[in-house]
Scaffold this motif. Sequence first.
Motif, mmCIF file in Angstrom:
data_model
loop_
_atom_site.group_PDB
_atom_site.id
_atom_site.type_symbol
_atom_site.label_atom_id
_atom_site.label_comp_id
_atom_site.label_asym_id
_atom_site.label_seq_id
_atom_site.Cartn_x
_atom_site.Cartn_y
_atom_site.Cartn_z
ATOM 1 N N ASP A 72 0.811 -1.223 0.000
ATOM 2 C CA ASP A 72 0.000 0.000 0.000
ATOM 3 C C ASP A 72 0.848 1.279 0.000
ATOM 4 O OD1 ASP A 72 -2.340 -1.363 -0.106
ATOM 5 O OD2 ASP A 72 -2.998 -0.850 1.928
ATOM 6 N N ASP A 73 2.072 1.202 0.544
ATOM 7 C CA ASP A 73 2.914 2.393 0.625
ATOM 8 C C ASP A 73 3.821 2.582 -0.580
ATOM 9 O OD1 ASP A 73 1.902 3.253 2.965
ATOM 10 O OD2 ASP A 73 3.525 2.503 4.238
ATOM 11 N N GLU A 74 3.624 1.757 -1.597
ATOM 12 C CA GLU A 74 4.431 1.924 -2.808
ATOM 13 C C GLU A 74 3.698 2.838 -3.787
ATOM 14 O OE1 GLU A 74 6.266 -1.737 -4.251
ATOM 15 O OE2 GLU A 74 6.049 -2.583 -2.237
ATOM 16 N N PRO A 75 4.427 3.475 -4.680
ATOM 17 C CA PRO A 75 3.786 4.426 -5.599
ATOM 18 C C PRO A 75 2.886 3.711 -6.601
ATOM 19 C CG PRO A 75 6.069 4.073 -6.222
ATOM 20 C CD PRO A 75 5.875 3.365 -4.905
ATOM 21 N N VAL A 76 1.703 4.272 -6.827
ATOM 22 C CA VAL A 76 0.801 3.692 -7.826
ATOM 23 C C VAL A 76 1.453 3.812 -9.205
ATOM 24 C CG1 VAL A 76 -0.543 5.822 -8.236
ATOM 25 C CG2 VAL A 76 -1.610 3.562 -8.585
ATOM 26 N N VAL A 77 1.289 2.773 -10.018
ATOM 27 C CA VAL A 77 1.823 2.753 -11.389
ATOM 28 C C VAL A 77 0.706 2.343 -12.347
ATOM 29 C CG1 VAL A 77 4.198 2.255 -10.688
ATOM 30 C CG2 VAL A 77 2.618 0.355 -11.159
ATOM 31 N N CYS A 78 1.035 2.290 -13.620
ATOM 32 C CA CYS A 78 0.043 1.956 -14.656
ATOM 33 C C CYS A 78 -1.101 2.969 -14.682
ATOM 34 C CB CYS A 78 -0.495 0.538 -14.485
ATOM 35 S SG CYS A 78 0.688 -0.762 -14.919
#
Length: 304
Positions: free
Chosen positions: A127-133
């Motif tokens: 959840d704490d990782e950057p959103v991609v796509c």
Amino acid sequence: VRIPKSKVIAIVLTFGAAGALPGAEHGFVDLPAGSFALGCVSGDDQCRQEEAPQRRVSVAAFRMARHEVTVAEFRRFVEASQYRTDAERGTNDPPGCFAENAPGISNHDWKVLPDRNWRNPGFPQGDDEPVVCVTWNDARAYVTWAAKASGRKLRLPTEAEWEYAARAGSTAVRPWGDSPDEACKHANVFDLTSRRAHDLREWDQAHHGCEDGYDRTAPVGQFAPNAFGLYDMIGNVWEWTSSCAARYPLQGPDAGREEDCSRHVHRGAAWFSSPKFARSSKRYADPNDSAAFSVGFRLAEDVP
Ligand SMILES: [Ca+2]
Ligand SMILES: [Ca+2]
């Protein structure tokens, strides 16, 4: 511009129960007005034509989010608005998201895949990782929603603002200095960890000669911040800006450009970027409906 750290004021935002602002838990930094040299620095042998000529530009005071927008923040937006991204709807061309079709497979097999999107970029994400796509269209939808939900003047940064924020007074090739092999204290890039996780026999890009510990995206804020207190400006994910694709020189932060607004600029390079991409002046423009496993965004805000 050189700003002592003590002058960089962290804005602590507080919200009511209904007023959750994406990015609020990580906060924003107040950046002072200033002028700086945008574009290639002299002696940077990786500099490309589109990054030149270097030119002095002025930037008004604004706020920048400390972190890239995370998966959790993007999920809150989706749940509140029922928004479906371009890649999920398959309305982009080609439909889907540029990704690995199997972990560790050669980069020659990386392509736009119809079943890849922010929920499933092809590798597990916390959840704490950057959103991609997420496409530029998706980023704009998020910003529009977040601004309305919070009542704040949230927006994407211009690319001039982005570079001003990334440099934080630095005139080197990278915010921490010129050396790519110093990257791993400051940024999640294509490093020795990433190299071990990928079969890149025909990869024509060099890795950074250090160990950052992450083969793909990292949780935001794991590395040293720059002099403005901003994290992951270089690396982790590229960040969409509000700037249409345009050639330099810029007359002001964004003025006087012959623009192609079917494409927007993203900045800062990503977890799979080699040293020639992971530089403060590097700029890349992609179609507004383009999604990739290496591209996300962060918020900026007008000063009231
Ligand atoms: Ca890495
Ligand atoms: Ca980044």
